[in-house]
Design an enzyme around this catalytic site. Sequence first.
Site, PDB file in Angstrom:
ATOM      1  N   GLY A 164     -57.055 -26.365 -37.501  1.00 20.55           N
ATOM      2  CA  GLY A 164     -56.535 -25.946 -38.797  1.00 20.55           C
ATOM      3  C   GLY A 164     -57.605 -25.216 -39.575  1.00 20.55           C
ATOM      4  O   GLY A 164     -58.559 -24.689 -38.994  1.00 20.55           O
ATOM      5  N   SER A 165     -57.469 -25.231 -40.894  1.00 25.82           N
ATOM      6  CA  SER A 165     -58.386 -24.448 -41.723  1.00 25.82           C
ATOM      7  C   SER A 165     -59.731 -25.161 -41.870  1.00 25.82           C
ATOM      8  O   SER A 165     -59.835 -26.381 -41.689  1.00 25.82           O
ATOM      9  CB  SER A 165     -57.762 -24.236 -43.103  1.00 25.82           C
ATOM     10  OG  SER A 165     -57.560 -25.485 -43.711  1.00 25.82           O
ATOM     11  N   THR A 190     -59.696 -28.007 -44.596  1.00 23.14           N
ATOM     12  CA  THR A 190     -59.100 -29.280 -44.180  1.00 23.14           C
ATOM     13  C   THR A 190     -59.987 -29.963 -43.136  1.00 23.14           C
ATOM     14  O   THR A 190     -60.166 -31.184 -43.168  1.00 23.14           O
ATOM     15  CB  THR A 190     -57.674 -29.064 -43.628  1.00 23.14           C
ATOM     16  OG1 THR A 190     -56.949 -28.268 -44.537  1.00 23.14           O
ATOM     17  CG2 THR A 190     -56.954 -30.376 -43.441  1.00 23.14           C
ATOM     18  N   GLY A 191     -60.565 -29.178 -42.233  1.00 23.18           N
ATOM     19  CA  GLY A 191     -61.456 -29.747 -41.218  1.00 23.18           C
ATOM     20  C   GLY A 191     -62.629 -30.492 -41.856  1.00 23.18           C
ATOM     21  O   GLY A 191     -63.042 -31.558 -41.393  1.00 23.18           O
ATOM     22  N   GLU A 194     -61.349 -27.581 -34.458  1.00 22.03           N
ATOM     23  CA  GLU A 194     -61.198 -26.142 -34.186  1.00 22.03           C
ATOM     24  C   GLU A 194     -60.662 -25.523 -35.457  1.00 22.03           C
ATOM     25  O   GLU A 194     -59.520 -25.757 -35.835  1.00 22.03           O
ATOM     26  CB  GLU A 194     -60.230 -25.909 -33.017  1.00 22.03           C
ATOM     27  CG  GLU A 194     -60.750 -26.370 -31.673  1.00 22.03           C
ATOM     28  CD  GLU A 194     -61.927 -25.544 -31.144  1.00 22.03           C
ATOM     29  OE1 GLU A 194     -62.270 -24.516 -31.764  1.00 22.03           O
ATOM     30  OE2 GLU A 194     -62.503 -25.941 -30.126  1.00 22.03           O
ATOM     31  N   CYS A 222     -56.173 -17.832 -34.872  1.00 23.50           N
ATOM     32  CA  CYS A 222     -57.548 -18.190 -35.250  1.00 23.50           C
ATOM     33  C   CYS A 222     -58.535 -17.148 -34.757  1.00 23.50           C
ATOM     34  O   CYS A 222     -59.350 -16.645 -35.517  1.00 23.50           O
ATOM     35  CB  CYS A 222     -57.888 -19.578 -34.727  1.00 23.50           C
ATOM     36  SG  CYS A 222     -57.562 -19.774 -32.981  1.00 23.50           S
TER      37      CYS A 222
HETATM   38  P1  NAD Z   1     -54.286 -26.485 -42.501  1.00 19.05           P
HETATM   39  O1  NAD Z   1     -55.717 -26.864 -42.499  1.00 19.05           O
HETATM   40  O2  NAD Z   1     -53.612 -26.230 -43.784  1.00 19.05           O
HETATM   41  O3  NAD Z   1     -53.422 -27.619 -41.792  1.00 19.05           O
HETATM   42  C1  NAD Z   1     -53.713 -28.069 -40.486  1.00 19.05           C
HETATM   43  C2  NAD Z   1     -53.174 -29.468 -40.309  1.00 19.05           C
HETATM   44  O4  NAD Z   1     -53.911 -30.369 -41.143  1.00 19.05           O
HETATM   45  C3  NAD Z   1     -51.710 -29.646 -40.703  1.00 19.05           C
HETATM   46  O5  NAD Z   1     -51.096 -30.511 -39.761  1.00 19.05           O
HETATM   47  C4  NAD Z   1     -51.808 -30.307 -42.062  1.00 19.05           C
HETATM   48  O6  NAD Z   1     -50.663 -31.058 -42.384  1.00 19.05           O
HETATM   49  C5  NAD Z   1     -53.002 -31.204 -41.867  1.00 19.05           C
HETATM   50  N1  NAD Z   1     -53.655 -31.653 -43.101  1.00 19.05           N
HETATM   51  C6  NAD Z   1     -53.487 -31.200 -44.370  1.00 19.05           C
HETATM   52  N2  NAD Z   1     -54.312 -31.877 -45.212  1.00 19.05           N
HETATM   53  C7  NAD Z   1     -55.006 -32.756 -44.461  1.00 19.05           C
HETATM   54  C8  NAD Z   1     -56.029 -33.717 -44.754  1.00 19.05           C
HETATM   55  N3  NAD Z   1     -56.487 -33.890 -45.986  1.00 19.05           N
HETATM   56  N4  NAD Z   1     -56.541 -34.432 -43.726  1.00 19.05           N
HETATM   57  C9  NAD Z   1     -56.099 -34.241 -42.458  1.00 19.05           C
HETATM   58  N5  NAD Z   1     -55.128 -33.354 -42.129  1.00 19.05           N
HETATM   59  C10 NAD Z   1     -54.588 -32.623 -43.117  1.00 19.05           C
HETATM   60  O7  NAD Z   1     -54.178 -25.225 -41.518  1.00 19.05           O
HETATM   61  P2  NAD Z   1     -52.886 -24.337 -41.236  1.00 19.05           P
HETATM   62  O8  NAD Z   1     -52.629 -23.505 -42.452  1.00 19.05           O
HETATM   63  O9  NAD Z   1     -51.788 -25.175 -40.676  1.00 19.05           O
HETATM   64  O10 NAD Z   1     -53.406 -23.399 -40.040  1.00 19.05           O
HETATM   65  C11 NAD Z   1     -54.097 -22.209 -40.266  1.00 19.05           C
HETATM   66  C12 NAD Z   1     -55.587 -22.402 -40.032  1.00 19.05           C
HETATM   67  O11 NAD Z   1     -55.807 -22.949 -38.734  1.00 19.05           O
HETATM   68  C13 NAD Z   1     -56.359 -21.094 -40.035  1.00 19.05           C
HETATM   69  O12 NAD Z   1     -57.557 -21.253 -40.757  1.00 19.05           O
HETATM   70  C14 NAD Z   1     -56.665 -20.850 -38.566  1.00 19.05           C
HETATM   71  O13 NAD Z   1     -57.784 -20.046 -38.322  1.00 19.05           O
HETATM   72  C15 NAD Z   1     -56.839 -22.233 -38.080  1.00 19.05           C
HETATM   73  N6  NAD Z   1     -56.661 -22.309 -36.620  1.00 19.05           N
HETATM   74  C16 NAD Z   1     -57.761 -22.497 -35.830  1.00 19.05           C
HETATM   75  C17 NAD Z   1     -57.630 -22.521 -34.452  1.00 19.05           C
HETATM   76  C18 NAD Z   1     -58.826 -22.728 -33.579  1.00 19.05           C
HETATM   77  O14 NAD Z   1     -58.655 -23.055 -32.398  1.00 19.05           O
HETATM   78  N7  NAD Z   1     -60.026 -22.565 -34.085  1.00 19.05           N
HETATM   79  C19 NAD Z   1     -56.373 -22.371 -33.879  1.00 19.05           C
HETATM   80  C20 NAD Z   1     -55.269 -22.173 -34.698  1.00 19.05           C
HETATM   81  C21 NAD Z   1     -55.433 -22.159 -36.087  1.00 19.05           C
END
Ligand code: NAD
Length: 468
Positions: free
Chosen positions: A224-225, A228-229, A246, A280
């Site tokens: 994810g972003s 959040t990571g 990731e 990503c």
């Molecule tokens: P996001 O961070 O908003 O959400 C990702 C996940 O985290 C979702 O399931 C969300 O519900 C959950 N989440 C939200 N708040 C949280 C918290 N406080 N604690 C734990 N989990 C929580 O990301 P998104 O908008 O769904 O995805 C887009 C992002 O993902 C982009 O930045 C993209 O670059 C990244 N991404 C990275 C890869 C990679 O392999 N590096 C692959 C795909 C997407």
Amino acid sequence: MTDYHLTIGSQPVTTNRYFDVKNPSNGELVGRAPQAGKAELDLAVAAAAEAFISWSAKSDAELQAACEKVTAVISGASEELAHMITLEQGKPLNGLGSRWEMGGAAAWAGYTAGLSLKTEVLQDTDEGRVELCRKPLGVVGSITPWNFPVMIAIWHILPALRTGNTVVIKPSPNTPLSTLKLIELIDRVLPAGVINVLTSDDDGENLGAMMAAHPDIRKIVFTGSCATGQKVMRSASETMKRLTLEMGGNDAGIVLPDVDPAAIAEGLFWGAFINNGQTCAALKRLYVHEDVHDAVCEALVAYARNIPVGDGMNDDSALGPIQNQMQFDKFAGFVAAAKVKGNVLLGGEPGIGLFFPPTIISGLSNDDDLVSQEQFGPALPVIKYADLEDAIVLANDSDNGLGGSVWSSDVVKAREVASRLECGSVWINKHGAIQPNAPFAGAKSSGLGVEFGQEGLHEFTDIQVVFS
Ligand code: NAD
């Protein structure tokens, strides 16, 4: 319209409240997902912990056979799941869309099923034998994003299962339905509790945050972003969870002056616009030498203007809408700001609903948000450079370090430049190609840990050294 259910301990579980999942192409309701909370999380973790006792005791051959069955399930359900992905995510069925995503999911599952953990003999002498063994961790919590909902779920689940762990997965609230269905199907070929799925809309109590803090989850694998990571990392510290993170990317490409612009246009386009830029490791900023800058822009625009954008269910759509309103607004804001200073070569104006046409803008610099931020949408800023050393500095001028690319007819020179890019994957004359046998990891703020291949498998284990 269907109400979906959770799968916990092999049982379908419903909840008091559901949330709507809408088709980003037309706003229509696709289905409703259950709103799970702490109670469901505790149930799922308990089921996974119970299942871990016998699952982790299985032989390598048994785990492999089970993962092969999972692969067969994914292949068998690929059409059904591809349709669900298109309906809730928006990407086209065809081209590099949901059928392609399902092909990737099956390929990764099959390859991962075929891997195994070998015991390494570090010493075998008269003084004694020392072996390095790898042991499963326990319950793995998987948290996935909305851009490739099924493929990324498979990237998390398969190495976890293959190494003897059990799983609780939580998809993004934007694309929960395909994962609910995927887990319902996978669960049928696994012992009860080995795999469990929870969904929540992130309003109020945050299920992902609860997972990251849960005392009985031993590892979080998160995609994810970056923001959040970082939260996941903070919450996980209390319980010393293992982490694979990731996260986001802002991949740079550098075009050297010796390219044939027409020959690289297609590769540049799909490197940047795959999945409508919501990828990503997509090409998110392009540095082009001044000698070929105008010709590269022209070739890119000529290729891009013929790409059909539309409802993902239409056979001829090559790109769909932006997946959700929040992402649309953020992206449209970056483009609007970029238009004040830059030259819009293509696109630049929002379409109907969540549609936004492929947009190419030149005349920007690293000071502009469209360049310095992860735009995660269908736009590519093109930046002119005169001195290659400057281009390398500008490419590395980012907290992110997921991927990068160099474009040149001189592969030796391109490799030299590539070696100086601060990123986990680097491509020559292409961008974003990944494969299950090649480790994938982000440098700098783009991640922690590795996915895919043997290195990826090791992430789901702790080592145990045996002295005898
Ligand atoms: P996001 O961070 O908003 O959400 C990702 C996940 O985290 C979702 O399931 C969300 O519900 C959950 N989440 C939200 N708040 C949280 C918290 N406080 N604690 C734990 N989990 C929580 O990301 P998104 O908008 O769904 O995805 C887009 C992002 O993902 C982009 O930045 C993209 O670059 C990244 N991404 C990275 C890869 C990679 O392999 N590096 C692959 C795909 C997407």
